[in-house]
Design a protein around this motif. Structure first.
Motif, PDB file in Angstrom:
ATOM      1  N   GLU A 241       0.863  -1.079   0.594  1.00  0.00           N
ATOM      2  CA  GLU A 241       0.115  -0.026  -0.274  1.00  0.00           C
ATOM      3  C   GLU A 241       0.968   1.122  -0.041  1.00  0.00           C
ATOM      4  N   SER A 242       1.831   1.321   0.639  1.00  0.00           N
ATOM      5  CA  SER A 242       3.334   2.664   0.638  1.00  0.00           C
ATOM      6  C   SER A 242       3.345   2.558  -0.367  1.00  0.00           C
ATOM      7  N   GLU A 243       3.657   1.743  -1.298  1.00  0.00           N
ATOM      8  CA  GLU A 243       4.170   2.161  -2.415  1.00  0.00           C
ATOM      9  C   GLU A 243       3.465   3.058  -3.940  1.00  0.00           C
ATOM     10  N   ARG A 244       2.479   1.826  -3.282  1.00  0.00           N
ATOM     11  CA  ARG A 244       1.239   2.569  -4.356  1.00  0.00           C
ATOM     12  C   ARG A 244       0.849   4.058  -3.963  1.00  0.00           C
ATOM     13  N   LYS A 245       0.392   4.112  -2.606  1.00  0.00           N
ATOM     14  CA  LYS A 245       0.353   5.953  -2.071  1.00  0.00           C
ATOM     15  C   LYS A 245       1.747   6.447  -3.070  1.00  0.00           C
ATOM     16  N   ARG A 246       2.562   6.306  -2.445  1.00  0.00           N
ATOM     17  CA  ARG A 246       4.153   6.964  -3.314  1.00  0.00           C
ATOM     18  C   ARG A 246       3.996   7.052  -4.663  1.00  0.00           C
ATOM     19  N   ARG A 247       3.794   6.451  -5.124  1.00  0.00           N
ATOM     20  CA  ARG A 247       3.404   6.437  -6.679  1.00  0.00           C
ATOM     21  C   ARG A 247       2.477   7.459  -6.960  1.00  0.00           C
ATOM     22  N   GLU A 248       0.852   6.833  -6.667  1.00  0.00           N
ATOM     23  CA  GLU A 248      -0.194   7.879  -7.239  1.00  0.00           C
ATOM     24  C   GLU A 248       0.360   8.924  -6.563  1.00  0.00           C
ATOM     25  N   GLU A 249       0.993   9.570  -5.815  1.00  0.00           N
ATOM     26  CA  GLU A 249       0.861  11.285  -5.036  1.00  0.00           C
ATOM     27  C   GLU A 249       2.073  11.571  -6.234  1.00  0.00           C
ATOM     28  N   LYS A 250       2.966  10.408  -6.550  1.00  0.00           N
ATOM     29  CA  LYS A 250       4.350  10.950  -7.811  1.00  0.00           C
ATOM     30  C   LYS A 250       3.394  11.348  -9.065  1.00  0.00           C
ATOM     31  N   GLY A 251       2.685  10.783  -9.227  1.00  0.00           N
ATOM     32  CA  GLY A 251       1.807  10.459 -10.471  1.00  0.00           C
ATOM     33  C   GLY A 251       0.608  12.074 -10.419  1.00  0.00           C
ATOM     34  N   PHE A 252       0.281  11.779  -9.581  1.00  0.00           N
ATOM     35  CA  PHE A 252      -0.734  13.282 -10.093  1.00  0.00           C
ATOM     36  C   PHE A 252      -0.123  14.745 -10.527  1.00  0.00           C
ATOM     37  N   GLU A 253       1.410  14.674  -9.550  1.00  0.00           N
ATOM     38  CA  GLU A 253       2.417  15.872 -10.145  1.00  0.00           C
ATOM     39  C   GLU A 253       2.695  16.173 -11.269  1.00  0.00           C
ATOM     40  N   PHE A 254       2.850  14.546 -11.256  1.00  0.00           N
ATOM     41  CA  PHE A 254       3.246  14.946 -13.104  1.00  0.00           C
ATOM     42  C   PHE A 254       2.646  15.343 -14.220  1.00  0.00           C
ATOM     43  N   VAL A 255       1.628  14.709 -13.480  1.00  0.00           N
ATOM     44  CA  VAL A 255       0.019  14.344 -14.793  1.00  0.00           C
ATOM     45  C   VAL A 255      -0.505  16.275 -14.959  1.00  0.00           C
TER      46      VAL A 255
END
Length: 365
Positions: free
Chosen positions: A331-345
């Motif tokens: 879950e922590s890895e999912r959350k980290r990538r979600e936040e970074k992906g949201f910044e990128f998009v």
């Protein structure tokens, strides 16, 4: 400035080219309100009526008759005094009169050249001829990704200086926060599992859903699929029956854009192992929904997914399985990538896209 659009896809395509056309006119009319936007077509439909309700957007019924889109629509735009004619789906009219008008064409992909096996001989020849002709005639070509730009240079033999890469965005529903009532209503209507992975897109060979299904075999991970079924669906169905997986994979139909936005947000992982895309809008939709993406390391998909999406070899179902399981269990890895992906998009937001389009229009005028 008066800009005329070939609005056939705007009114008549539900996904892909239709979404691109509607989004482009919507964001231009919102962020560049001083221009007049003319939607040219033989008829209109209910699609995009909210956009058509804006004071700077106008439907214009074009000349009737066979091949009027190819032979008369350009001249219609000239009679209306348009400064620019923008073909939104790889085509430009063949006939024009002497009145000055600048011509732009958007080319989304040349998949029919790269993957000829997915198209009939006749379709390939017609597509190639139309795209080549439009590319020669246009003052500027918009490519929707760097991948498409490379393909236009390679296959259509167009000089690089003639092409501008302007990314596309996605429907505003994916950027909004739906209410708890809407979320509960979608859960109930589609009987969604508590946790699930999601795949969105036409169920066809190129999109490669079968390898996702193979990847979740011998796991208890539920898969939700939203997309139009083609003949390829029979392969999926037969694999599911053979492996007793019918209850593990849920196919949804009749999903509205707002419901789809909710489903993206509820998904734990979005999986998109397509062999080739011109851009890959579903990847953007998932990132705006703060859902981690697993997608192919091919074509333009790393452009759309950014460095914090997870990349797989689309031909290798074991690679897909390993990456899905890793994210499913962390879950922590999912959350980290979600936040970074949201910044990128955020680079695919409406305002920067409207600005890039307007800069191009002004440059050629």
């Amino acid at each position: 400035m008066k800009i005329a659009f070939d609005a056939k896809r705007f009114f008549h395509n539900t996904s892909g080219l239709g979404n691109y056309s509607r989004d482009l006119v919507r964001i231009l009319s919102q962020y560049e309100p001083d221009n007049e936007y003319l939607l040219l077509n033989k008829n209109k439909s209910e699609r995009g009526k909210d956009i058509l309700g804006r004071p700077n957007v106008k439907f214009v019924e074009t000349s009737k008759g066979n091949f009027s889109r190819q032979l008369k629509m350009g001249k219609d735009a000239q009679k209306l005094g348009a400064d620019i004619y923008h073909g939104l789906s790889g085509e430009l009219p063949l006939k024009w009169d002497q009145k000055p008008i600048k011509k732009i064409v958007t080319i989304h992909d040349l998949i029919f050249v790269r993957y000829p096996q997915y198209y009939s001989f006749f379709d390939r020849k017609i597509h190639f001829w139309k795209f080549k002709k439009a590319a020669e005639m246009a003052d500027k070509i918009i490519a929707i990704s760097e991948q498409t730009k490379r393909d236009i240079i390679e296959f259509l033999k167009v000089p690089e200086s003639k092409i501008e890469v302007i990314y596309q965005g996605c429907h505003k529903a994916f950027k909004e926060q739906q209410s708890s009532e809407q979320i509960q209503a979608a859960k109930d209507k589609f009987n969604l599992p508590e946790r699930f992975i999601l795949n969105v897109g036409t169920i066809e060979d190129r999109k490669n859903l079968l390898n996702v299904v193979k990847a979740i075999r011998d796991t208890e991970i539920p898969l939700v699929v939203v997309g139009k079924k083609t003949k390829y669906y029979q392969k999926i169905e037969s694999f599911l029956k053979k492996n007793k997986m019918e209850k593990q994979v849920h196919f949804l139909e009749g999903v509205s854009m707002d419901e789809l936005a909710v489903i993206y947000k509820l998904a734990n992982i979005f999986v998109y192992p397509s062999f080739f895309e011109g851009f890959g809008i579903p990847v953007i939709e998932a990132l705006f929904s703060k859902t981690v993406v697993v997608t192919s390391n091919t074509s333009c998909l790393p452009e759309a997914g950014g460095k914090d999406s997870v990349y797989i070899d689309p031909k290798n179902d074991l690679d897909i399985k390993a990456k899905i399981k890793f994210l499913w269990e962390n879950e922590s890895e999912r959350k980290r990538r979600e936040e970074k992906g949201f910044e990128f998009v955020q680079k695919f937001n409406d305002e920067p896209i409207a600005k890039a389009l307007m800069n191009l229009y002004q440059k050629i005028i």
